[in-house]
Scaffold this active site. Structure first.
Site, PDB file in Angstrom:
ATOM      1  N   ARG A  23      34.962  25.804   7.333  1.00  0.00           N
ATOM      2  CA  ARG A  23      33.976  25.366   8.331  1.00  0.00           C
ATOM      3  C   ARG A  23      33.546  26.492   9.250  1.00  0.00           C
ATOM      4  NH1 ARG A  23      37.625  21.059  11.247  1.00  0.00           N
ATOM      5  NH2 ARG A  23      39.007  22.867  10.984  1.00  0.00           N
ATOM      6  N   GLU A  28      41.727  29.768  20.616  1.00  0.00           N
ATOM      7  CA  GLU A  28      41.979  29.423  22.026  1.00  0.00           C
ATOM      8  C   GLU A  28      41.639  30.641  22.872  1.00  0.00           C
ATOM      9  OE1 GLU A  28      46.050  28.189  22.470  1.00  0.00           O
ATOM     10  OE2 GLU A  28      45.754  26.293  21.421  1.00  0.00           O
ATOM     11  N   GLN A  46      36.051  31.117  38.958  1.00  0.00           N
ATOM     12  CA  GLN A  46      34.638  31.165  38.568  1.00  0.00           C
ATOM     13  C   GLN A  46      34.541  31.595  37.116  1.00  0.00           C
ATOM     14  OE1 GLN A  46      32.082  33.233  41.447  1.00  0.00           O
ATOM     15  NE2 GLN A  46      30.599  33.695  39.835  1.00  0.00           N
ATOM     16  N   ASP A  47      33.671  30.922  36.355  1.00  0.00           N
ATOM     17  CA  ASP A  47      33.368  31.333  34.978  1.00  0.00           C
ATOM     18  C   ASP A  47      31.922  31.815  34.942  1.00  0.00           C
ATOM     19  OD1 ASP A  47      35.860  30.542  34.189  1.00  0.00           O
ATOM     20  OD2 ASP A  47      35.206  28.904  32.911  1.00  0.00           O
ATOM     21  N   ARG A  58      25.191  46.841  32.063  1.00  0.00           N
ATOM     22  CA  ARG A  58      25.478  46.186  33.347  1.00  0.00           C
ATOM     23  C   ARG A  58      26.679  46.883  33.968  1.00  0.00           C
ATOM     24  NH1 ARG A  58      23.219  40.633  33.540  1.00  0.00           N
ATOM     25  NH2 ARG A  58      22.137  40.250  31.578  1.00  0.00           N
ATOM     26  N   HIS A  61      30.505  47.722  38.323  1.00  0.00           N
ATOM     27  CA  HIS A  61      30.584  46.883  39.516  1.00  0.00           C
ATOM     28  C   HIS A  61      32.018  46.636  39.967  1.00  0.00           C
ATOM     29  CE1 HIS A  61      26.609  44.946  37.901  1.00  0.00           C
ATOM     30  NE2 HIS A  61      26.414  46.139  38.438  1.00  0.00           N
ATOM     31  N   LYS A  70      39.233  39.883  35.876  1.00  0.00           N
ATOM     32  CA  LYS A  70      38.257  39.303  34.940  1.00  0.00           C
ATOM     33  C   LYS A  70      38.832  39.246  33.529  1.00  0.00           C
ATOM     34  CE  LYS A  70      34.666  41.484  37.700  1.00  0.00           C
ATOM     35  NZ  LYS A  70      33.735  42.622  37.833  1.00  0.00           N
ATOM     36  N   TYR A 130      33.028  35.355  31.030  1.00  0.00           N
ATOM     37  CA  TYR A 130      34.242  35.866  31.671  1.00  0.00           C
ATOM     38  C   TYR A 130      34.674  34.983  32.822  1.00  0.00           C
ATOM     39  CZ  TYR A 130      30.628  38.489  34.325  1.00  0.00           C
ATOM     40  OH  TYR A 130      29.505  38.863  35.034  1.00  0.00           O
ATOM     41  N   GLU A 141      29.923  43.531  47.357  1.00  0.00           N
ATOM     42  CA  GLU A 141      29.841  44.212  46.056  1.00  0.00           C
ATOM     43  C   GLU A 141      29.615  45.713  46.212  1.00  0.00           C
ATOM     44  OE1 GLU A 141      27.923  42.804  41.853  1.00  0.00           O
ATOM     45  OE2 GLU A 141      26.551  43.221  43.490  1.00  0.00           O
ATOM     46  N   LYS A 166      19.230  47.492  40.856  1.00  0.00           N
ATOM     47  CA  LYS A 166      20.438  47.793  41.639  1.00  0.00           C
ATOM     48  C   LYS A 166      21.290  48.838  40.931  1.00  0.00           C
ATOM     49  CE  LYS A 166      23.775  44.811  41.307  1.00  0.00           C
ATOM     50  NZ  LYS A 166      24.466  43.507  41.327  1.00  0.00           N
ATOM     51  N   ASP A 167      21.469  48.670  39.627  1.00  0.00           N
ATOM     52  CA  ASP A 167      22.320  49.609  38.893  1.00  0.00           C
ATOM     53  C   ASP A 167      21.647  50.976  38.741  1.00  0.00           C
ATOM     54  OD1 ASP A 167      24.279  47.721  38.742  1.00  0.00           O
ATOM     55  OD2 ASP A 167      23.898  47.152  36.668  1.00  0.00           O
TER      56      ASP A 167
HETATM   57  C1  TDO Z   1      27.680  38.435  39.269  1.00  0.00           C
HETATM   58  C2  TDO Z   1      26.909  37.247  39.874  1.00  0.00           C
HETATM   59  C3  TDO Z   1      25.528  37.319  40.021  1.00  0.00           C
HETATM   60  N1  TDO Z   1      24.845  36.292  40.567  1.00  0.00           N
HETATM   61  C4  TDO Z   1      23.387  36.399  40.708  1.00  0.00           C
HETATM   62  C5  TDO Z   1      22.939  37.509  41.617  1.00  0.00           C
HETATM   63  C6  TDO Z   1      21.678  38.042  40.975  1.00  0.00           C
HETATM   64  O1  TDO Z   1      20.545  37.381  41.510  1.00  0.00           O
HETATM   65  C7  TDO Z   1      21.796  37.683  39.506  1.00  0.00           C
HETATM   66  C8  TDO Z   1      22.136  38.890  38.624  1.00  0.00           C
HETATM   67  O2  TDO Z   1      23.245  39.553  39.220  1.00  0.00           O
HETATM   68  P1  TDO Z   1      23.708  40.981  38.701  1.00  0.00           P
HETATM   69  O3  TDO Z   1      22.510  41.801  38.383  1.00  0.00           O
HETATM   70  O4  TDO Z   1      24.672  41.526  39.695  1.00  0.00           O
HETATM   71  O5  TDO Z   1      24.462  40.586  37.348  1.00  0.00           O
HETATM   72  P2  TDO Z   1      25.354  41.532  36.434  1.00  0.00           P
HETATM   73  O6  TDO Z   1      24.771  42.899  36.426  1.00  0.00           O
HETATM   74  O7  TDO Z   1      25.532  40.858  35.149  1.00  0.00           O
HETATM   75  O8  TDO Z   1      26.725  41.582  37.248  1.00  0.00           O
HETATM   76  C9  TDO Z   1      27.948  41.513  36.574  1.00  0.00           C
HETATM   77  O9  TDO Z   1      28.163  42.746  35.915  1.00  0.00           O
HETATM   78  C10 TDO Z   1      29.405  42.842  35.219  1.00  0.00           C
HETATM   79  C11 TDO Z   1      29.515  44.237  34.648  1.00  0.00           C
HETATM   80  C12 TDO Z   1      30.568  42.428  36.016  1.00  0.00           C
HETATM   81  O10 TDO Z   1      31.691  42.966  35.902  1.00  0.00           O
HETATM   82  C13 TDO Z   1      30.381  41.225  36.881  1.00  0.00           C
HETATM   83  O11 TDO Z   1      31.453  41.046  37.788  1.00  0.00           O
HETATM   84  C14 TDO Z   1      29.055  41.238  37.590  1.00  0.00           C
HETATM   85  O12 TDO Z   1      29.083  42.240  38.595  1.00  0.00           O
HETATM   86  O13 TDO Z   1      22.842  36.713  39.414  1.00  0.00           O
HETATM   87  C15 TDO Z   1      25.480  35.137  40.982  1.00  0.00           C
HETATM   88  O14 TDO Z   1      24.842  34.183  41.480  1.00  0.00           O
HETATM   89  N2  TDO Z   1      26.838  35.056  40.819  1.00  0.00           N
HETATM   90  C16 TDO Z   1      27.578  36.066  40.283  1.00  0.00           C
HETATM   91  O15 TDO Z   1      28.833  35.941  40.150  1.00  0.00           O
END
Ligand code: TDO
Length: 180
Positions: A23, A28, A46-47, A58, A61, A70, A130, A141, A166-167
């Site tokens: 299948r 897990e 948080q997930d 990405r 961070h 994580k 994650y 952050e 941002k990055d």
């Molecule tokens: C990370 C995060 C973002 N957001 C929002 C904020 C923003 O408007 C949008 C996109 O956020 P970012 O551009 O920061 O998403 P991203 O670049 O995917 O950020 C993530 O990167 C990886 C590498 C990690 O390790 C994570 O912990 C997190 O920092 O989502 C949340 O609401 N909750 C969250 O936990």
């Protein structure tokens, strides 16, 4: 389940047992007794789920006052995942290590609090999920530029990755850590 320790203390690659049949497969991805016996905490609050197209990077961070542990898993595709030790009292402070996480391997990465984290999408796209040990605190952050010359991370296939604004504006390692 196989567990592979990395060069950075506390960072683990976890390879859960995959049950395959005609299948498909079953795995897990979290079982508190098994994972806690490896040293992971029981409590995740948080997930997260992100989808990225090929070439997306990405990171890197971290959170300062509210560092997050994580547990990372690639549901589809493959990513080159990088963790950087930013624990000032660590003998490996400033060192990084990398892992390939993929839907084929069904492997996971446990990153304890105290690391910066980022990943590059190698496959046409990737869904990454994650679990986090602390909440997202945007005001807390921090980020480090992916191509910091001191860290000198060997990203594969990565001349001009797709970055968030941002990055793209993230400071160098030395600058980013002044706020820690
Ligand atoms: C990370 C995060 C973002 N957001 C929002 C904020 C923003 O408007 C949008 C996109 O956020 P970012 O551009 O920061 O998403 P991203 O670049 O995917 O950020 C993530 O990167 C990886 C590498 C990690 O390790 C994570 O912990 C997190 O920092 O989502 C949340 O609401 N909750 C969250 O936990």
């Amino acid at each position: 389940m196989n567990v592979i320790a990395s060069d950075l203390s506390g960072v683990l690659e976890i390879r859960p047992k995959v049950f395959s049949d005609e299948r498909g497969f079953f795995v897990e991805t979290w079982q508190s007794e098994h994972y806690c016996s490896l040293g992971l905490p029981e409590r995740f609050v948080q997930d997260n789920h992100s989808f990225s197209v090929k070439g997306t990077l990405r990171g890197l961070h971290f959170q300062k006052k509210f560092p997050q542990g994580k547990l990372i898993y690639a549901v589809t595709g493959e990513v080159f995942d990088v963790v950087v030790d930013i624990r000032r009292d660590s003998p490996t402070f400033g060192s990084w290590c990398s892992f390939r996480l993929s839907e084929k391997r069904c492997n996971q990465l446990w990153i304890p609090p105290g690391f910066a984290h980022g990943f590059l999408t190698l496959s046409p796209s990737a869904h990454i999920i994650y679990k986090c040990t602390d909440f997202y605190h945007p005001e807390d952050e921090g980020s480090i530029c992916w191509n910091d010359p001191t860290l000198s991370i060997s990203w594969p296939i990565c001349d001009s990755p797709l970055l968030s604004k941002k990055d793209a504006a993230a400071p160098r390692f030395s600058e980013a850590l002044k706020s820690l």
